[in-house]
Design a protein around this motif. Structure first.
Motif, short mmCIF file in Angstrom:
data_model
loop_
_atom_site.label_atom_id
_atom_site.label_comp_id
_atom_site.label_asym_id
_atom_site.label_seq_id
_atom_site.Cartn_x
_atom_site.Cartn_y
_atom_site.Cartn_z
N HIS A 54 0.83 -1.21 0.00
CA HIS A 54 0.00 0.00 0.00
C HIS A 54 0.87 1.25 0.00
O HIS A 54 1.85 1.35 0.73
N GLY A 55 0.48 2.20 -0.84
CA GLY A 55 1.17 3.48 -0.87
C GLY A 55 2.31 3.52 -1.86
O GLY A 55 2.35 2.75 -2.83
N LEU A 56 3.26 4.40 -1.60
CA LEU A 56 4.39 4.60 -2.50
C LEU A 56 5.50 3.60 -2.21
O LEU A 56 5.87 3.38 -1.06
N ASN A 57 6.03 2.99 -3.27
CA ASN A 57 7.13 2.04 -3.19
C ASN A 57 8.21 2.52 -4.15
O ASN A 57 7.91 3.03 -5.23
N VAL A 58 9.49 2.31 -3.78
CA VAL A 58 10.59 2.85 -4.56
C VAL A 58 11.59 1.75 -4.92
O VAL A 58 11.96 0.95 -4.07
N GLY A 59 12.03 1.76 -6.19
CA GLY A 59 13.13 0.90 -6.64
C GLY A 59 12.69 -0.34 -7.39
O GLY A 59 11.59 -0.86 -7.19
N LYS A 60 13.59 -0.79 -8.28
CA LYS A 60 13.31 -1.98 -9.08
C LYS A 60 13.21 -3.25 -8.23
O LYS A 60 12.42 -4.12 -8.53
N GLU A 61 14.00 -3.33 -7.17
CA GLU A 61 13.94 -4.53 -6.31
C GLU A 61 12.57 -4.63 -5.64
O GLU A 61 12.00 -5.71 -5.55
N ARG A 62 12.06 -3.51 -5.18
CA ARG A 62 10.73 -3.50 -4.57
C ARG A 62 9.68 -3.87 -5.61
O ARG A 62 8.73 -4.59 -5.32
N ALA A 63 9.85 -3.39 -6.84
CA ALA A 63 8.93 -3.74 -7.93
C ALA A 63 8.98 -5.24 -8.20
O ALA A 63 7.94 -5.88 -8.39
N LYS A 64 10.17 -5.81 -8.20
CA LYS A 64 10.31 -7.26 -8.42
C LYS A 64 9.58 -8.03 -7.32
O LYS A 64 8.87 -9.00 -7.61
N GLU A 65 9.73 -7.59 -6.07
CA GLU A 65 9.00 -8.23 -4.96
C GLU A 65 7.50 -8.14 -5.18
O GLU A 65 6.77 -9.11 -4.96
N PHE A 66 7.03 -6.96 -5.58
CA PHE A 66 5.60 -6.74 -5.79
C PHE A 66 5.06 -7.65 -6.89
O PHE A 66 4.04 -8.31 -6.69
N PHE A 67 5.70 -7.68 -8.03
CA PHE A 67 5.17 -8.46 -9.14
C PHE A 67 5.28 -9.97 -8.88
O PHE A 67 4.44 -10.74 -9.34
N THR A 68 6.26 -10.39 -8.09
CA THR A 68 6.32 -11.79 -7.65
C THR A 68 5.11 -12.08 -6.75
O THR A 68 4.45 -13.12 -6.90
N TYR A 69 4.81 -11.17 -5.85
CA TYR A 69 3.65 -11.30 -4.97
C TYR A 69 2.36 -11.38 -5.79
O TYR A 69 1.48 -12.20 -5.51
N VAL A 70 2.22 -10.53 -6.81
CA VAL A 70 1.04 -10.56 -7.69
C VAL A 70 0.90 -11.94 -8.32
O VAL A 70 -0.18 -12.53 -8.32
N SER A 71 1.99 -12.47 -8.85
CA SER A 71 1.94 -13.78 -9.50
C SER A 71 1.58 -14.89 -8.53
O SER A 71 0.84 -15.81 -8.88
N GLU A 72 2.09 -14.81 -7.31
CA GLU A 72 1.75 -15.82 -6.30
C GLU A 72 0.28 -15.73 -5.90
O GLU A 72 -0.38 -16.74 -5.70
N SER A 73 -0.26 -14.52 -5.82
CA SER A 73 -1.65 -14.32 -5.41
C SER A 73 -2.63 -14.73 -6.49
O SER A 73 -3.73 -15.20 -6.19
N PHE A 74 -2.26 -14.55 -7.75
CA PHE A 74 -3.16 -14.83 -8.87
C PHE A 74 -2.73 -16.06 -9.66
O PHE A 74 -2.94 -16.14 -10.86
N ASN A 75 -2.14 -17.02 -8.99
CA ASN A 75 -1.72 -18.25 -9.65
C ASN A 75 -2.95 -19.02 -10.09
O ASN A 75 -3.85 -19.21 -9.30
N PRO A 76 -3.11 -19.42 -11.34
CA PRO A 76 -2.12 -19.51 -12.40
C PRO A 76 -1.98 -18.27 -13.26
O PRO A 76 -1.25 -18.29 -14.25
N GLY A 77 -2.65 -17.18 -12.97
CA GLY A 77 -2.49 -15.95 -13.75
C GLY A 77 -3.81 -15.29 -14.05
O GLY A 77 -4.87 -15.91 -14.01
#
Length: 132
Positions: A49-72
């Motif tokens: 929630h809110g503002l997130n900064v950096g590519k590493e944080r983005a990678k964490e977020f999109f990994t989380y999205v994929s885990e939550s919406f498995n299989p996509g």
């Protein structure tokens, strides 16, 4: 349309294609490769929630999205695209499974473009009122 607006639209459309592919397959690398090092993103809920900064944080977020919406998630419609000199907003509908339960939603994502990269992402969503 100015040359800068045309480039913004071209870069954002490419990023959106990679973004939709990531939602559907969990493969985010092509999208992540389009992000600036100082990339920022805003998400409306949960642990990101809110503002997130950096590519590493983005990678964490999109990994989380994929885990939550498995299989996509699958894009079911692209309803509107709105753009200006530096920002493109995509309004779309998607569906799939969220933590194993049926999910449908209306989403708007805004990409801010700098050169050939995405420097910022904002996501907004609201349920379409149907859960099956």
């Amino acid at each position: 349309m100015t040359k800068n607006s045309e480039n913004t639209l071209k870069v954002a459309h490419q990023a959106f294609e990679y973004f939709i592919n990531g939602l559907g397959t969990g493969e985010w690398q092509t999208f992540l490769d389009m992000l600036t090092e100082d990339f920022t993103f805003w998400f409306p809920m949960g642990k990101f929630h809110g503002l997130n900064v950096g590519k590493e944080r983005a990678k964490e977020f999109f990994t989380y999205v994929s885990e939550s919406f498995n299989p996509g998630l699958q894009l079911t419609s692209l309803d509107h695209v709105t753009s200006n000199e530096k920002t493109v907003v995509f309004e779309f509908r998607d569906e799939g499974l969220l933590l194993g339960k049926p999910y449908k939603n209306r989403v708007a994502v805004a990409f801010d473009v700098r050169g050939e990269k995405i420097c910022s992402y904002r996501e907004y969503f609201g349920s379409d009122g149907k859960s099956n």
